[in-house]
Write a protein that holds these residues in place. Structure first.
Motif, short mmCIF file in Angstrom:
data_model
loop_
_atom_site.label_atom_id
_atom_site.label_comp_id
_atom_site.label_asym_id
_atom_site.label_seq_id
_atom_site.Cartn_x
_atom_site.Cartn_y
_atom_site.Cartn_z
N ILE A 104 0.84 -1.20 0.00
CA ILE A 104 0.00 0.00 0.00
C ILE A 104 0.87 1.25 0.00
O ILE A 104 0.58 2.23 -0.70
CB ILE A 104 -0.97 -0.02 1.19
N ILE A 105 1.96 1.23 0.77
CA ILE A 105 2.88 2.37 0.80
C ILE A 105 3.51 2.58 -0.57
O ILE A 105 3.65 3.72 -1.04
CB ILE A 105 3.95 2.19 1.90
N ALA A 108 0.98 4.14 -2.81
CA ALA A 108 0.84 5.56 -2.45
C ALA A 108 2.04 6.36 -2.98
O ALA A 108 1.89 7.50 -3.40
CB ALA A 108 0.72 5.71 -0.94
N ALA A 112 1.78 9.52 -5.34
CA ALA A 112 2.34 10.78 -4.84
C ALA A 112 3.51 11.24 -5.70
O ALA A 112 3.82 12.44 -5.75
CB ALA A 112 2.78 10.63 -3.40
N LEU A 123 8.48 7.74 0.65
CA LEU A 123 7.61 6.58 0.81
C LEU A 123 8.29 5.29 0.33
O LEU A 123 8.10 4.23 0.93
CB LEU A 123 6.30 6.81 0.06
#
Length: 145
Positions: A104-105, A108, A112, A123
């Motif tokens: 998930i990171i 993201a 981002a 991240l």
């Protein structure tokens, strides 16, 4: 054992489909991607991640195919997947949730990255650190247990 065989066949088919999707992404990069997209660091990261996952899924599909061809290899694969000691080690290291949160990171980070390079690199570093720490804990418990 027949249920496990059908599970392996389904998993192999899904892995092959993902490997083909990764190959299609590579073809898009080589032939159809505009130059502005190719020069983006986030796109290069996404492409590398997809290609790495595609190669890994292809290797796993080959492993599953080999397991399906031999009854002895099928039993070994079943025992490897259902090993209680390794399940306990993974649970202590927090592996199922750790892998999901890292994925998930990374997703993201890819989103981002379109807006801020600093957030993207941060991240990605967080996900890499989290996975490295999880692997270290897993190896520690493999030696301890």
């Amino acid at each position: 054992m027949e249920k496990y065989k059908s599970h392996l066949r389904l998993r192999r088919n899904i892995l092959v489909c993902f490997a083909l999707l990764a190959a299609a992404t590579g073809l898009f990069d080589v032939f159809f991607a505009p130059e502005a997209v190719r020069d983006n660091a986030v796109f290069e990261f996404q492409l590398g991640l997809i290609h790495g996952a595609g190669i890994l899924s292809l290797l796993w599909a080959v492993r599953d195919t080999r397991s399906l061809r031999s009854e002895a290899a099928l039993r070994l694969a079943y025992n490897r997947e259902n090993d209680e000691r390794m399940k306990a080690i993974r649970a202590r290291a927090g592996m199922p949730m750790l892998l999901i949160s890292s994925a998930i990171i990374l997703l993201a980070a890819m989103v981002a990255g379109c807006f801020s390079a600093a957030v993207f690199y941060t991240l990605v570093a967080v996900a890499a650190g989290q996975l490295t720490l999880g692997a270290a804990v897993k190896f520690f418990y493999m030696k301890k247990l």
